[in-house]
Design an enzyme around this catalytic site. Sequence first.
Site, mmCIF file in Angstrom:
data_model
loop_
_atom_site.group_PDB
_atom_site.id
_atom_site.type_symbol
_atom_site.label_atom_id
_atom_site.label_comp_id
_atom_site.label_asym_id
_atom_site.label_seq_id
_atom_site.Cartn_x
_atom_site.Cartn_y
_atom_site.Cartn_z
ATOM 1 N N SER A 18 7.215 -12.108 -30.928
ATOM 2 C CA SER A 18 7.161 -10.142 -30.611
ATOM 3 C C SER A 18 8.445 -9.627 -29.918
ATOM 4 O O SER A 18 8.359 -9.860 -29.001
ATOM 5 C CB SER A 18 5.674 -10.496 -29.553
ATOM 6 N N HIS A 43 6.433 -9.310 -34.699
ATOM 7 C CA HIS A 43 5.123 -8.807 -35.228
ATOM 8 C C HIS A 43 5.150 -7.566 -33.862
ATOM 9 O O HIS A 43 6.553 -7.988 -33.025
ATOM 10 C CB HIS A 43 4.823 -10.253 -33.760
ATOM 11 N N ASP A 45 4.024 -5.009 -30.957
ATOM 12 C CA ASP A 45 2.433 -5.056 -30.573
ATOM 13 C C ASP A 45 2.402 -3.278 -30.585
ATOM 14 O O ASP A 45 3.213 -2.522 -29.192
ATOM 15 C CB ASP A 45 2.903 -5.750 -29.374
ATOM 16 N N MET A 47 0.365 0.065 -28.309
ATOM 17 C CA MET A 47 -0.872 -0.391 -27.643
ATOM 18 C C MET A 47 -1.199 1.350 -27.276
ATOM 19 O O MET A 47 0.335 2.124 -26.818
ATOM 20 C CB MET A 47 -0.479 -0.812 -25.870
ATOM 21 N N HIS A 79 -0.009 -5.115 -34.917
ATOM 22 C CA HIS A 79 -1.154 -5.547 -33.699
ATOM 23 C C HIS A 79 -0.990 -4.656 -33.029
ATOM 24 O O HIS A 79 -0.991 -4.718 -32.206
ATOM 25 C CB HIS A 79 -0.396 -6.951 -32.949
ATOM 26 N N MET A 81 -3.524 -3.088 -30.700
ATOM 27 C CA MET A 81 -4.389 -3.066 -29.311
ATOM 28 C C MET A 81 -4.656 -1.492 -29.757
ATOM 29 O O MET A 81 -4.520 -0.921 -27.962
ATOM 30 C CB MET A 81 -3.975 -3.664 -28.479
ATOM 31 N N MET A 150 -6.794 -14.647 -29.655
ATOM 32 C CA MET A 150 -5.295 -13.472 -28.449
ATOM 33 C C MET A 150 -5.892 -15.018 -27.236
ATOM 34 O O MET A 150 -7.107 -15.647 -27.131
ATOM 35 C CB MET A 150 -6.173 -12.772 -28.066
ATOM 36 N N GLY A 155 -2.321 -7.075 -23.453
ATOM 37 C CA GLY A 155 -1.739 -5.375 -22.898
ATOM 38 C C GLY A 155 -0.395 -6.419 -22.179
ATOM 39 O O GLY A 155 0.223 -5.001 -21.706
ATOM 40 N N GLY A 157 2.959 -9.050 -22.195
ATOM 41 C CA GLY A 157 3.965 -10.063 -22.472
ATOM 42 C C GLY A 157 3.772 -11.118 -21.333
ATOM 43 O O GLY A 157 3.440 -10.506 -19.883
ATOM 44 N N GLY A 158 4.473 -12.185 -21.490
ATOM 45 C CA GLY A 158 4.558 -13.262 -19.900
ATOM 46 C C GLY A 158 3.321 -14.107 -19.560
ATOM 47 O O GLY A 158 4.032 -14.415 -18.521
ATOM 48 N N ASP A 185 -1.336 -15.301 -30.038
ATOM 49 C CA ASP A 185 -1.010 -14.437 -29.915
ATOM 50 C C ASP A 185 -1.360 -14.783 -27.936
ATOM 51 O O ASP A 185 -1.926 -14.831 -27.722
ATOM 52 C CB ASP A 185 -0.876 -13.129 -30.066
ATOM 53 N N GLY A 186 -0.301 -15.331 -27.682
ATOM 54 C CA GLY A 186 -0.074 -15.063 -25.910
ATOM 55 C C GLY A 186 0.012 -16.281 -24.722
ATOM 56 O O GLY A 186 -0.681 -17.284 -24.952
ATOM 57 N N GLY A 187 1.083 -16.116 -24.371
ATOM 58 C CA GLY A 187 1.820 -17.547 -23.511
ATOM 59 C C GLY A 187 2.332 -18.916 -24.038
ATOM 60 O O GLY A 187 2.680 -20.060 -24.017
ATOM 61 N N GLY A 207 6.777 -13.871 -27.573
ATOM 62 C CA GLY A 207 7.392 -12.684 -26.509
ATOM 63 C C GLY A 207 8.859 -13.033 -25.615
ATOM 64 O O GLY A 207 9.772 -12.959 -26.619
ATOM 65 N N SER A 208 8.219 -13.759 -24.962
ATOM 66 C CA SER A 208 9.130 -13.987 -23.885
ATOM 67 C C SER A 208 9.464 -15.437 -24.118
ATOM 68 O O SER A 208 10.336 -14.920 -23.653
ATOM 69 C CB SER A 208 8.026 -13.404 -22.171
HETATM 70 C C1 DX5 Z 1 0.805 -9.172 -25.313
HETATM 71 C C2 DX5 Z 1 0.922 -9.259 -26.818
HETATM 72 C C3 DX5 Z 1 1.623 -10.413 -27.126
HETATM 73 C C4 DX5 Z 1 2.825 -10.066 -25.932
HETATM 74 C C5 DX5 Z 1 3.225 -11.773 -25.705
HETATM 75 O O1 DX5 Z 1 -0.847 -8.733 -25.635
HETATM 76 O O2 DX5 Z 1 -0.752 -9.081 -28.171
HETATM 77 O O3 DX5 Z 1 2.097 -10.150 -29.201
HETATM 78 O O4 DX5 Z 1 4.035 -10.032 -26.045
HETATM 79 O O5 DX5 Z 1 3.979 -11.864 -25.749
HETATM 80 P P1 DX5 Z 1 4.266 -13.880 -24.527
HETATM 81 O O6 DX5 Z 1 4.569 -14.577 -25.515
HETATM 82 O O7 DX5 Z 1 5.445 -13.611 -23.419
HETATM 83 O O8 DX5 Z 1 2.760 -14.184 -23.929
HETATM 84 ZN ZN ZN Z 2 0.438 -8.758 -30.867
#
Ligand code: DX5
Ligand code: ZN
Length: 230
Positions: A18, A43, A45, A47, A79, A81, A150, A155, A157-158, A185-187, A207-208
Site C-alpha cells: 500500500s 494498492h 488508498d 480517502m 481502494h 474509502m 478490513m 483511514g 496506516g500503522g 488490509d491493516g496491521g 503499508g507501514s
Molecule cells: C488504511 C488503508 C490501508 C493502509 C494499511 O485505511 O486502507 O491500506 O495503508 O496500512 P498498514 O499496513 O500500515 O496497517
Molecule cells: Zn487500503
Amino acid sequence: MSTDSTRELLRAVGVAPSILSADFGALRSQVKEVLAAGARVIHVDVMDGRFVPPITVGPLVVEALSGVVREAGGALEVHLMIERPERQVAEFAKAGADSITFHAEATPHVAYTANLIHESGACVGLAINPATPVGALAEVADAIDLALCMTVNPGWGGQPFIEHSLEKLPRVRALVGGEVAVEVDGGIDPTIAPRCRRAGASLFVAGSAIFHAPDPAAAYRAIADSLEEA
Ligand code: DX5
Ligand code: ZN
C-alpha cells in the site's frame, strides 16, 4: 491489463504493497522497488475526508503510476474509502485502475456500483469494515472478484491488527467461495500474515510494514516468505 489477467493476479496468494506509507516525493521509484522485489498488485488508498477523516489521493496519482505498474506486468488496485463511490468509478477506470474496491458502508447501491465497475473494465472489490457483518457480501458474492475484510478501521496506516478479524475471515471465505480473492488490509506483517492465511485470506495489503522499513524490498519479501510457510 485484461480483467482476466487482473483477476488471476488478485486471486494468487500474494502481498499488495500500500503506497499510503510510501515517500510521496519518491513515489514512482518506491513502487518500482517493490515491483522489482516481486509485487504484482499495488494498492492505492483513496480517502475523501468524509467516509474517513483523512484526504489522500485521486485519479491523477493512479494515472501517474499506471505506466510503471503495467510495464512490470502488475495491476493497480484502488481502494476507495469515499462516500458514494459510484460517482467516481469512471474517473478511476479512465486513470488506469485495474481493480476498484469500494465499501459496502459507503453507498446504498452496492449491486449497482459493482456492475458499474465491471462495465468500466476493472475487477470488482467489495470491502467491509471491522464492525460490518460478513452478510453484507452475501447478495453480491457472485458479482465480485475480491472481498476485502478490513483488519483495522479504515483511514490510517500503522494501526494494530484487530484480532477479531481471525474469527471473521473463515466466514468471509465460506461466503464468497474459493474463486474470489479474500484480502486483508491493516496491521499486516510477517507474523500476522500467515495467521490470516490459515484463516482464509489470500491477498495481504501491507503499508507501514513495507514502506517504513529501511529496505522496502526486503520487507516485502519477508511478508511474502511468511506466507510460503503458512
Ligand atoms: C488504511 C488503508 C490501508 C493502509 C494499511 O485505511 O486502507 O491500506 O495503508 O496500512 P498498514 O499496513 O500500515 O496497517
Ligand atoms: Zn487500503
